[in-house]
Enzyme design. Structure first.
Site, mmCIF file in Angstrom:
data_model
loop_
_atom_site.group_PDB
_atom_site.id
_atom_site.type_symbol
_atom_site.label_atom_id
_atom_site.label_comp_id
_atom_site.label_asym_id
_atom_site.label_seq_id
_atom_site.Cartn_x
_atom_site.Cartn_y
_atom_site.Cartn_z
ATOM 1 N N ASP A 63 0.820 -1.207 0.000
ATOM 2 C CA ASP A 63 0.000 0.000 0.000
ATOM 3 C C ASP A 63 0.852 1.255 0.000
ATOM 4 O O ASP A 63 2.066 1.215 0.218
ATOM 5 C CB ASP A 63 -0.911 -0.001 1.229
ATOM 6 C CG ASP A 63 -1.887 -1.167 1.216
ATOM 7 O OD1 ASP A 63 -2.364 -1.530 0.129
ATOM 8 O OD2 ASP A 63 -2.161 -1.719 2.305
ATOM 9 N N TYR A 121 7.472 -9.745 6.771
ATOM 10 C CA TYR A 121 7.338 -8.299 6.966
ATOM 11 C C TYR A 121 7.930 -7.932 8.321
ATOM 12 O O TYR A 121 7.884 -8.724 9.267
ATOM 13 C CB TYR A 121 5.869 -7.878 6.968
ATOM 14 C CG TYR A 121 5.202 -7.797 5.622
ATOM 15 C CD1 TYR A 121 5.177 -6.599 4.912
ATOM 16 C CD2 TYR A 121 4.565 -8.907 5.073
ATOM 17 C CE1 TYR A 121 4.533 -6.516 3.682
ATOM 18 C CE2 TYR A 121 3.930 -8.833 3.843
ATOM 19 C CZ TYR A 121 3.918 -7.622 3.158
ATOM 20 O OH TYR A 121 3.290 -7.556 1.942
#
Length: 261
Positions: A63, A121
């Protein structure tokens, strides 16, 4: 991977890039009609070097504002520029904030999204009463010390196969909200706290919501043993806020392919 392909495709190459980028200047990975995307800038740069219009297939979308150290994307080409030289030419044509770190010739049937085995992540915090300009685009600032041992206890509850419906922002059209988390830990590095999450896939904003819940644990706002209840409830509002994007980095995507292991 594998299967039958037309002769003209078999005579071409499939190249995978390992890509690093700073998310602050982009509307996210995916190409959009309005806004500057990482995908759009990379495709433009590849065309300037190879003379070909290509379409990149990435391991997944990131994003707006989210960073990447090890995003992977592939494209079909008939250019004969070596994988050693290709990143050099493409990087010259890229804007500041994006870099192709590595290029690898992969099997013609390789697909960066479908063949990804797992992803890691990291959400990073730095603890300081004053801003750190060198970290402002890759960390979230927290003003007071955190109870990291409690965060680590809470993080362990995420490991396993769970329905993460309560850790997904609205706007996703996923067919299933069940994911498997292989590793989730919270660690201290000097004045920094890192939350590392490895899984077989992630829902929209899932890691940022998980990190937000663990931040609340570290701040003493909820106990570590409340995390399983948050997961079981499936209620998005109980999990708390979605943390800002700049603290999140896609560290690595894992494949069973030479050059990308």
């Amino acid at each position: 991977m594998g299967g039958e392909f037309p002769l003209d495709v078999l005579l071409m190459r499939n190249v995978a890039f390992v890509i690093e980028y700073l998310g602050r200047d982009f509307c996210g990975w995916q190409y959009q009609k309005t806004g500057t995307s990482v995908q759009g800038e990379l495709e433009r740069a590849i065309e300037s070097v190879t003379g070909e219009k290509v379409r990149l297939t990435a391991s997944g979308r990131t994003d707006a504002g989210v960073n990447a150290k090890g995003q992977v994307a592939n494209f079909i080409t008939d250019c004969d520029i070596s994988c050693r030289k290709l990143p050099l030419g493409v990087n010259i044509a890229l804007p500041e904030g994006i870099s192709v770190r590595k290029a690898v010739d992969v099997p013609i049937g390789f697909n960066a999204r479908k063949d990804a085995l797992k992803k890691t992540y990291i959400y990073r915090f730095y603890i300081s009463s004053t801003p750190s300009p060198l970290r402002m685009h890759t960390y979230m600032q927290v003003y007071k010390p955190l109870a990291v041992s409690d965060m680590a206890e809470g993080a362990a509850a995420f490991v396993g196969v769970h329905d993460f419906k309560g850790f997904m922002s609205a706007g996703s059209n996923e067919k299933t909200t069940v994911r498997e988390i292989y590793e989730c830990r919270a660690e201290t590095f000097g004045d920094e706290v890192w939350i590392t999450v490895t899984g077989n896939g992630f829902l929209y904003n899932m890691v940022r919501i998980m990190a937000g819940a663990l931040l609340r644990v570290g701040q003493g706002r909820i106990p570590a043993d409340f995390i399983p209840e948050l997961i079981d409830s499936g209620e998005r509002k109980l999990a708390g806020k979605t943390l800002p994007p700049q603290g999140l980095t896609l560290e690595k995507v894992y494949y069973d392919v030479d050059g990308l292991r």
